[in-house]
Design a protein around this motif. Structure first.
Motif, short mmCIF file in Angstrom:
data_model
loop_
_atom_site.label_atom_id
_atom_site.label_comp_id
_atom_site.label_asym_id
_atom_site.label_seq_id
_atom_site.Cartn_x
_atom_site.Cartn_y
_atom_site.Cartn_z
N TYR A 1 4.46 -6.70 8.67
CA TYR A 1 3.66 -5.97 9.66
C TYR A 1 3.76 -6.81 10.93
O TYR A 1 3.11 -7.87 11.00
N ILE B 1 3.58 -10.62 10.62
CA ILE B 1 3.05 -11.00 9.30
C ILE B 1 4.00 -10.54 8.21
O ILE B 1 4.22 -9.34 8.02
N ALA C 1 4.43 -9.78 4.68
CA ALA C 1 3.54 -9.54 3.54
C ALA C 1 4.29 -9.64 2.22
O ALA C 1 3.75 -10.04 1.21
N PRO D 1 -3.60 -11.88 -6.55
CA PRO D 1 -4.87 -11.87 -5.83
C PRO D 1 -4.89 -10.89 -4.66
O PRO D 1 -3.84 -10.37 -4.28
N ASN D 2 -6.06 -10.66 -4.10
CA ASN D 2 -6.18 -9.82 -2.90
C ASN D 2 -5.26 -10.34 -1.81
O ASN D 2 -5.18 -11.55 -1.59
N GLY D 3 -4.59 -9.41 -1.15
CA GLY D 3 -3.75 -9.80 -0.02
C GLY D 3 -2.41 -10.39 -0.41
O GLY D 3 -1.65 -10.88 0.44
N ALA D 4 -2.06 -10.35 -1.71
CA ALA D 4 -0.79 -10.94 -2.16
C ALA D 4 0.42 -10.13 -1.69
O ALA D 4 1.54 -10.64 -1.66
N GLY D 5 0.18 -8.85 -1.37
CA GLY D 5 1.30 -8.00 -0.93
C GLY D 5 1.66 -6.91 -1.92
O GLY D 5 2.69 -6.25 -1.79
N LYS D 6 0.78 -6.68 -2.90
CA LYS D 6 1.09 -5.71 -3.96
C LYS D 6 1.22 -4.29 -3.40
O LYS D 6 2.19 -3.59 -3.68
N SER D 7 0.21 -3.88 -2.62
CA SER D 7 0.28 -2.52 -2.06
C SER D 7 1.45 -2.39 -1.10
O SER D 7 2.12 -1.35 -1.06
N THR D 8 1.70 -3.44 -0.35
CA THR D 8 2.83 -3.41 0.60
C THR D 8 4.13 -3.18 -0.16
O THR D 8 4.98 -2.39 0.27
N GLU E 1 -3.47 4.00 -3.54
CA GLU E 1 -4.75 3.31 -3.68
C GLU E 1 -5.83 4.17 -3.02
O GLU E 1 -5.61 4.79 -1.98
N GLU F 1 -3.59 0.43 -8.13
CA GLU F 1 -4.98 0.17 -8.52
C GLU F 1 -5.69 1.39 -9.14
O GLU F 1 -6.75 1.82 -8.64
N GLN G 1 -5.66 -4.70 -10.28
CA GLN G 1 -6.54 -5.87 -10.09
C GLN G 1 -7.04 -6.40 -11.42
O GLN G 1 -7.21 -7.60 -11.59
P1 ATP Z 1 -5.33 -5.85 -2.15
O1 ATP Z 1 -5.49 -6.02 -3.60
O2 ATP Z 1 -6.44 -6.51 -1.37
O3 ATP Z 1 -5.02 -4.45 -1.69
P2 ATP Z 1 -2.53 -6.51 -1.89
O4 ATP Z 1 -1.95 -7.52 -2.81
O5 ATP Z 1 -2.26 -5.09 -2.19
O6 ATP Z 1 -4.07 -6.77 -1.75
P3 ATP Z 1 -1.53 -5.94 0.71
O7 ATP Z 1 -2.54 -4.90 1.00
O8 ATP Z 1 -0.15 -5.53 0.45
O9 ATP Z 1 -2.02 -6.89 -0.46
O10 ATP Z 1 -1.56 -6.98 1.94
C1 ATP Z 1 -0.64 -8.07 2.06
C2 ATP Z 1 -0.86 -8.77 3.39
O11 ATP Z 1 -0.50 -7.90 4.46
C3 ATP Z 1 -2.29 -9.19 3.65
O12 ATP Z 1 -2.24 -10.43 4.34
C4 ATP Z 1 -2.81 -8.12 4.55
O13 ATP Z 1 -3.83 -8.62 5.39
C5 ATP Z 1 -1.59 -7.73 5.35
N1 ATP Z 1 -1.63 -6.30 5.72
C6 ATP Z 1 -1.77 -5.24 4.88
N2 ATP Z 1 -1.73 -4.09 5.56
C7 ATP Z 1 -1.56 -4.41 6.86
C8 ATP Z 1 -1.44 -3.66 8.05
N3 ATP Z 1 -1.49 -2.33 8.04
N4 ATP Z 1 -1.28 -4.35 9.21
C9 ATP Z 1 -1.23 -5.69 9.23
N5 ATP Z 1 -1.33 -6.46 8.13
C10 ATP Z 1 -1.49 -5.84 6.95
#
Ligand code: ATP
Length: 234
Positions: free
Chosen positions: A11, A14, A16, A35-42, A83, A159, A191
């Motif tokens: 992004y 960043i 991800a 963990p949260n923010g690991a990049g799974k959804s990305t 999600e 999730e 999660q």
């Molecule tokens: P969660 O369980 O909290 O959803 P996750 O493992 O799915 O976490 P992601 O949502 O993929 O993680 O986020 C990965 C990183 O990318 C995080 O640092 C998040 O802050 C950042 N991020 C996610 N979406 C965006 C966005 N639209 N713009 C900027 N940064 C983003």
């Protein structure tokens, strides 16, 4: 069935997802935890075409789908349950399902409505009710049903247990196991690591955009390091 090779997704500045390799065999269930923010959804959103990777390749059933628009990926048989479910609140249960079939196949009135109702009888009872009036668990069933209407060969779930009561979670996961037994391949982010490792033939652990572990679900569930970080005793 699905191969993710060296995928990087950012992004802006960043990063991800930072070079992920992951494979989903046909007929398998692959779980992704972290963990949260690991990049799974990305990562999932990159696979389903909602995000474009900066580099790397995504191969689905032998075809390089990297950079394909999401609708084309959905029509090719790879469907995501997003999600937070994202059902269309003002429309009825039945309309949501029919739209799912339409979006994925380009055809109206696919014949599978009754099959979805057989999997989730509560949706049949509420077929004329608006999706917005359903409970969270019923909305999750609807989101899964909507994806199934597109006849996926690979179902990607982000999730599925989020915010649901334990009894509903167990029902949803029973249905996922049944679908898998009937031949559907599944990739899911979860999660709840205990649940993920129980359903996943194979599981990957993502931390800060990188895969740090992978192995059989049961093997990871018995690993002291994983137990310490991901399987707290309540
Ligand atoms: P969660 O369980 O909290 O959803 P996750 O493992 O799915 O976490 P992601 O949502 O993929 O993680 O986020 C990965 C990183 O990318 C995080 O640092 C998040 O802050 C950042 N991020 C996610 N979406 C965006 C966005 N639209 N713009 C900027 N940064 C983003």
């Amino acid at each position: 069935m699905l191969r993710i090779e060296g995928v990087v997704t950012s992004y802006g500045h960043i990063e991800a997802v930072r070079g992920v390799d992951l494979a989903v065999p046909p007929g398998g269930v692959v779980a992704l935890i972290g963990p949260n923010g690991a990049g799974k959804s990305t990562l999932l959103n990159t696979v389903s075409g909602l995000l474009r990777p900066r580099s790397g390749r995504i191969i689905f059933e032998g075809r390089d789908i990297t950079g394909w628009p999401a609708a084309r990926i959905a029509r090719s048989g790879l469907l995501q349950v997003p999600e937070g479910r994202q059902v269309l609140g003002p429309l009825s249960v039945e309309e949501n399902l029919l739209l799912g079939g339409l979006a994925a196949t380009g055809r109206a009135a696919p014949p599978k409505l009754e099959e979805i109702f057989a999997l989730f009888p509560v949706l049949a009872e509420r077929r004329r009710q608006t999706a917005g009036s359903l409970s969270g668990g019923q909305q999750q069933m609807l989101a899964i049903g909507r994806a199934l209407m597109g006849r996926p060969r690979l179902l990607v779930l982000d999730e599925p247990s989020l915010g649901l009561a334990p009894i509903i979670v167990s029902h949803v996961f029973q249905v996922l196991r049944r679908l898998n037994a009937d031949g559907l391949t599944i990739l899911l982010v979860e999660q709840n690591a205990r649940l993920a490792l129980a359903i996943g033939d194979v599981a990957y652990v993502l931390e800060q955009g990188r895969i740090v572990r992978f192995g059989a679900g049961a093997e990871l569930a018995a690993d002291p390091d994983i137990i310490e970080h991901y399987l707290p005793r309540f």
